[in-house]
Motif scaffolding. Structure first.
Motif, PDB file in Angstrom:
ATOM      1  N   GLY A  10      11.567   9.955  41.492  1.00 41.34           N
ATOM      2  CA  GLY A  10      12.620  10.115  42.498  1.00 41.34           C
ATOM      3  C   GLY A  10      13.670  11.149  42.145  1.00 41.34           C
ATOM      4  N   SER A  11      13.808  11.503  40.859  1.00 38.15           N
ATOM      5  CA  SER A  11      14.847  12.459  40.472  1.00 38.15           C
ATOM      6  C   SER A  11      14.271  13.834  40.104  1.00 38.15           C
ATOM      7  CB  SER A  11      15.648  11.903  39.292  1.00 38.15           C
ATOM      8  OG  SER A  11      14.802  11.743  38.170  1.00 38.15           O
ATOM      9  N   ASN A  16      12.101  21.207  37.707  1.00 43.40           N
ATOM     10  CA  ASN A  16      11.397  20.428  36.682  1.00 43.40           C
ATOM     11  C   ASN A  16       9.903  20.770  36.686  1.00 43.40           C
ATOM     12  OD1 ASN A  16      13.457  17.748  37.722  1.00 43.40           O
ATOM     13  ND2 ASN A  16      13.708  18.817  35.779  1.00 43.40           N
ATOM     14  N   ALA A  17       9.322  20.812  37.874  1.00 43.21           N
ATOM     15  CA  ALA A  17       7.896  21.118  37.993  1.00 43.21           C
ATOM     16  C   ALA A  17       7.604  22.534  37.487  1.00 43.21           C
ATOM     17  CB  ALA A  17       7.447  20.959  39.445  1.00 43.21           C
ATOM     18  N   ARG A  18       8.448  23.505  37.878  1.00 42.84           N
ATOM     19  CA  ARG A  18       8.239  24.890  37.446  1.00 42.84           C
ATOM     20  C   ARG A  18       8.362  25.026  35.934  1.00 42.84           C
ATOM     21  NH1 ARG A  18      12.338  28.984  39.687  1.00 42.84           N
ATOM     22  NH2 ARG A  18      13.439  28.357  37.813  1.00 42.84           N
TER      23      ARG A  18
END
Length: 140
Positions: A10-11, A16-18
């Motif tokens: 959820g956060s 973050n993904a990159r």
């Protein structure tokens, strides 16, 4: 470095993904680069001792211009190995002795028979528990 898994919660953000994606890409590039073929070090003996730094690569190319009495390695770790390509200069008939190392296969005396400037022999090496094992091809 191991590849990281991205599990969104959820956060989680796109950032973050990159960051995980980029870290995995850098890790993969480093791993692939370490598998690329590397040109052998060209080394020259001095005073009959052939010295090389294994951190620059374990494969060597050596043209003999004197008799070799020993091999000196730096930065070699247990399990390291490589190949030494040996040729003779125009004078030829140089010899190679094992020094303090163990020859498991072949005969270093064959190095004497390499045809000057055109012939070649190879010496495979493997380092295990402070013992350097040598494997010598026939000279051509």
């Amino acid at each position: 470095m191991a590849q990281n898994t991205f599990i969104p919660d959820g956060s989680s953000t796109h950032l973050n993904a990159r960051n995980v994606w980029n870290a995995n890409g850098l890790d993969a590039e480093a791993r692939l680069s370490s598998l690329e073929l590397v040109a052998p070090q060209v080394v020259v003996s001095s005073g009959g001792v052939l010295s090389f730094d294994n951190s620059l690569g374990g494969n060597l190319s050596v043209e003999l211009f004197e008799d070799i009495t020993d091999i000196s390695f730096t930065n070699v770790n247990n399990g390291d190995s490589g190949l030494i390509e040996v040729t003779q200069d125009a004078l030829g008939s140089w010899t190679w002795s094992a020094g303090s190392h163990t020859v498991l296969s072949g005969d270093l005396a064959d190095i004497f028979n390499i045809t000057p400037t055109t012939g070649v022999a190879t010496i495979g090496w493997y380092y295990n528990d402070s013992i350097l094992y040598l494997f010598v091809s026939e000279a051509v």
